[in-house]
Scaffold this motif. Structure first.
Motif, PDB file in Angstrom:
ATOM      1  N   ALA B  13       0.849  -1.202   0.000  1.00 17.29           N
ATOM      2  CA  ALA B  13       0.000   0.000   0.000  1.00 17.29           C
ATOM      3  C   ALA B  13       0.881   1.247   0.000  1.00 17.29           C
ATOM      4  N   ALA B  14       1.916   1.231   0.847  1.00 16.66           N
ATOM      5  CA  ALA B  14       2.843   2.360   0.959  1.00 16.66           C
ATOM      6  C   ALA B  14       3.531   2.631  -0.379  1.00 16.66           C
ATOM      7  N   PHE B  16       2.430   2.013  -3.434  1.00 15.88           N
ATOM      8  CA  PHE B  16       1.488   2.651  -4.357  1.00 15.88           C
ATOM      9  C   PHE B  16       1.278   4.129  -4.035  1.00 15.88           C
ATOM     10  N   THR B  17       0.965   4.449  -2.764  1.00 17.12           N
ATOM     11  CA  THR B  17       0.640   5.841  -2.436  1.00 17.12           C
ATOM     12  C   THR B  17       1.880   6.752  -2.494  1.00 17.12           C
ATOM     13  N   ILE B  19       4.588   6.092  -4.727  1.00 16.60           N
ATOM     14  CA  ILE B  19       4.876   6.158  -6.166  1.00 16.60           C
ATOM     15  C   ILE B  19       3.988   7.204  -6.847  1.00 16.60           C
ATOM     16  N   ALA B  20       2.732   7.308  -6.388  1.00 15.07           N
ATOM     17  CA  ALA B  20       1.766   8.236  -6.985  1.00 15.07           C
ATOM     18  C   ALA B  20       2.278   9.673  -7.037  1.00 15.07           C
ATOM     19  N   PHE B  21       3.133  10.063  -6.071  1.00 12.58           N
ATOM     20  CA  PHE B  21       3.638  11.446  -6.046  1.00 12.58           C
ATOM     21  C   PHE B  21       4.834  11.661  -6.980  1.00 12.58           C
TER      22      PHE B  21
END
Lengths: 89, 89
Positions: B13-14, B16-17, B19-21
């Motif tokens: 989860a970490a 993904f969130t 990488i999104a930035f």
């Protein structure tokens, strides 16, 4: 520090990181335009948020569940609006 | 489910969130322009991330600590760059 105090700290953190997305949602609603939004970024983030939600349930953290539940709804709104907008144009 | 398996889910989860930035940071680096970035949004999010980091330490969650540590650094970069850019112009 009690569990309740720790959860309150988590909920304060959740409030900040959730509130941060509201200006983006407000901007999209007001302008009815999501062309400036990177769908890729929000889709990646949405996947992450769903996994965080599972993690929150597994570790029994009210703060993690609340934060990712609310953020997930906001992100879903941004993604759906961005898709509708792209189809229209 | 073991604690290790749960932490692995949290770390996914970490990833993904966080990488999104990266697309946002990459865009700023490439264009050397952060005018499209809402400083308010990132400052609110940065405060939230710092509190999440404290929460992660308190609940002993490697996933929460890692996610917010890395995201915090990325957000700080975006904020500093946005400020420098505003001063120059």
């Amino acid at each position: 520090m009690t569990d309740l105090q720790i959860e309150i700290i988590g909920l304060i953190a959740a409030t900040f990181t959730t509130i941060a997305f509201i200006p983006q949602v407000h901007k999209i609603c007001k302008k009815r335009d999501a062309s400036g939004v990177s769908i890729t970024m929000y889709v990646i983030m949405f996947i992450g948020i769903c996994i965080w939600l599972c993690y929150g349930i597994l570790i029994d953290s009210i703060a993690v569940i609340t934060a990712n539940g609310v953020s997930g709804i906001l992100q879903m709104f941004i993604i759906i609006f961005a898709f509708i907008h792209r189809k229209k144009n």
